[in-house]
Design an enzyme around this catalytic site. Sequence first.
Site, PDB file in Angstrom:
ATOM      1  N   ASP A  60     -16.710   6.219  -7.588  1.00 55.20           N
ATOM      2  CA  ASP A  60     -15.617   6.435  -6.651  1.00 55.20           C
ATOM      3  C   ASP A  60     -16.002   5.852  -5.302  1.00 55.20           C
ATOM      4  O   ASP A  60     -17.182   5.607  -5.025  1.00 55.20           O
ATOM      5  CB  ASP A  60     -15.338   7.942  -6.513  1.00 55.20           C
ATOM      6  CG  ASP A  60     -13.917   8.261  -6.079  1.00 55.20           C
ATOM      7  OD1 ASP A  60     -13.530   7.828  -4.971  1.00 55.20           O
ATOM      8  OD2 ASP A  60     -13.203   8.950  -6.823  1.00 55.20           O
TER       9      ASP A  60
ATOM     10  N   LEU B 176      -7.143  13.578 -11.147  1.00 54.34           N
ATOM     11  CA  LEU B 176      -7.303  13.519 -12.598  1.00 54.34           C
ATOM     12  C   LEU B 176      -8.751  13.234 -12.987  1.00 54.34           C
ATOM     13  O   LEU B 176      -9.264  13.789 -13.964  1.00 54.34           O
ATOM     14  CB  LEU B 176      -6.390  12.444 -13.190  1.00 54.34           C
ATOM     15  CG  LEU B 176      -4.897  12.536 -12.853  1.00 54.34           C
ATOM     16  CD1 LEU B 176      -4.130  11.410 -13.534  1.00 54.34           C
ATOM     17  CD2 LEU B 176      -4.330  13.887 -13.262  1.00 54.34           C
TER      18      LEU B 176
ATOM     19  N   LYS C 258       0.585  -0.689 -13.766  1.00 53.35           N
ATOM     20  CA  LYS C 258       0.487   0.274 -14.868  1.00 53.35           C
ATOM     21  C   LYS C 258       1.058  -0.310 -16.163  1.00 53.35           C
ATOM     22  O   LYS C 258       0.583  -0.002 -17.260  1.00 53.35           O
ATOM     23  CB  LYS C 258       1.197   1.576 -14.498  1.00 53.35           C
ATOM     24  CG  LYS C 258       0.567   2.303 -13.310  1.00 53.35           C
ATOM     25  CD  LYS C 258      -0.903   2.626 -13.543  1.00 53.35           C
ATOM     26  CE  LYS C 258      -1.492   3.486 -12.450  1.00 53.35           C
ATOM     27  NZ  LYS C 258      -2.907   3.843 -12.700  1.00 53.35           N
TER      28      LYS C 258
ATOM     29  N   PHE D 267       2.232  14.565 -11.481  1.00 55.41           N
ATOM     30  CA  PHE D 267       1.064  15.433 -11.486  1.00 55.41           C
ATOM     31  C   PHE D 267       0.682  15.888 -10.087  1.00 55.41           C
ATOM     32  O   PHE D 267       0.904  15.171  -9.099  1.00 55.41           O
ATOM     33  CB  PHE D 267      -0.130  14.702 -12.125  1.00 55.41           C
ATOM     34  CG  PHE D 267      -0.221  14.905 -13.617  1.00 55.41           C
ATOM     35  CD1 PHE D 267      -1.326  15.513 -14.185  1.00 55.41           C
ATOM     36  CD2 PHE D 267       0.811  14.495 -14.445  1.00 55.41           C
ATOM     37  CE1 PHE D 267      -1.403  15.721 -15.549  1.00 55.41           C
ATOM     38  CE2 PHE D 267       0.743  14.688 -15.815  1.00 55.41           C
ATOM     39  CZ  PHE D 267      -0.368  15.311 -16.374  1.00 55.41           C
TER      40      PHE D 267
ATOM     41  N   SER E 180     -11.822  13.049  -7.244  1.00 56.13           N
ATOM     42  CA  SER E 180     -10.614  13.820  -6.931  1.00 56.13           C
ATOM     43  C   SER E 180      -9.609  13.695  -8.061  1.00 56.13           C
ATOM     44  O   SER E 180      -9.746  12.857  -8.952  1.00 56.13           O
ATOM     45  CB  SER E 180      -9.971  13.337  -5.613  1.00 56.13           C
ATOM     46  OG  SER E 180      -9.528  11.989  -5.738  1.00 56.13           O
TER      47      SER E 180
ATOM     48  N   TYR F 196       3.249  -0.997  -8.201  1.00 55.09           N
ATOM     49  CA  TYR F 196       2.619   0.072  -8.975  1.00 55.09           C
ATOM     50  C   TYR F 196       3.015  -0.005 -10.442  1.00 55.09           C
ATOM     51  O   TYR F 196       2.166   0.070 -11.341  1.00 55.09           O
ATOM     52  CB  TYR F 196       3.025   1.424  -8.378  1.00 55.09           C
ATOM     53  CG  TYR F 196       2.372   2.621  -9.028  1.00 55.09           C
ATOM     54  CD1 TYR F 196       1.004   2.857  -8.882  1.00 55.09           C
ATOM     55  CD2 TYR F 196       3.121   3.523  -9.779  1.00 55.09           C
ATOM     56  CE1 TYR F 196       0.407   3.952  -9.479  1.00 55.09           C
ATOM     57  CE2 TYR F 196       2.533   4.627 -10.367  1.00 55.09           C
ATOM     58  CZ  TYR F 196       1.173   4.842 -10.214  1.00 55.09           C
ATOM     59  OH  TYR F 196       0.580   5.932 -10.809  1.00 55.09           O
TER      60      TYR F 196
END
Length: 252
Positions: free
Chosen positions: A36, A17, A162, A191, A15, A158
Amino acid sequence: MDIAGKVFIVTGGASGLGEGTARMLAAKGGKVVIADMQVEKGEAIAKEIGGAFIKCDVSQEADGQAVVAKAVSMGKLMGLVNCAGIAPAEKTVNKNGAHNLGVFSKCITVNLIGSFNMIRLAADAMCKNDPEATGERGVLISTASVAAYDGQIGQAAYSASKGGIVGMTLPIARDLARNGIRNMTIAPGIFGTPMMFGMPQEVQDSLAASVPFPSRLGTPQDYAKLAQHIFENDMLNGEVIRLDGAIRLAPR
């Protein structure tokens, strides 16, 4: 690197990107292994693009090894794109008390440790490749986020995960330089992914309008085009590229 005929692993390829990247690689003649947790969708996309699917928790060594083994069995493994990830939201202290430590740990485990797990295993296999005419044996691309720099309220976990991906980009590139393996990171802005499409339409519209230019949500195709360029441009190494339409996130 010429994508045609090479083998690529795309984590989170069922799914968003990852799917966009898997489709791009297949369209350019690459052989794709989708890794995945979404079995039904992953198998369907793999069948559609003529690739393979392996159910994979990227943070688990055995799962990562199975994915790499499958990729190597299909030909010359030359690329890895890390798109698997989660995005929990919780304040450091909220109405229920302190941030759940398990949530923080899970986010770091999946996003950061999972990305490194797949990098180390794929790179180990790539080291055994005969070099291309350019001298390279493989290319690794991971997905960070603009939240690594502009983390918003509720994004401590998060952003930390990252930020870790950003922080390991250069040292991994330096580690693998002698092996002819490049390591890059893409830091997307806002996005249009399944995560985003779960929000109310007015929220999506507001977020899209906040992007300076172009004032729209990024698409998986935008990400895939950059991934393609990274694979094909030999001088891109050890760097994080923001793909964000010049946005800088507000506190909330």
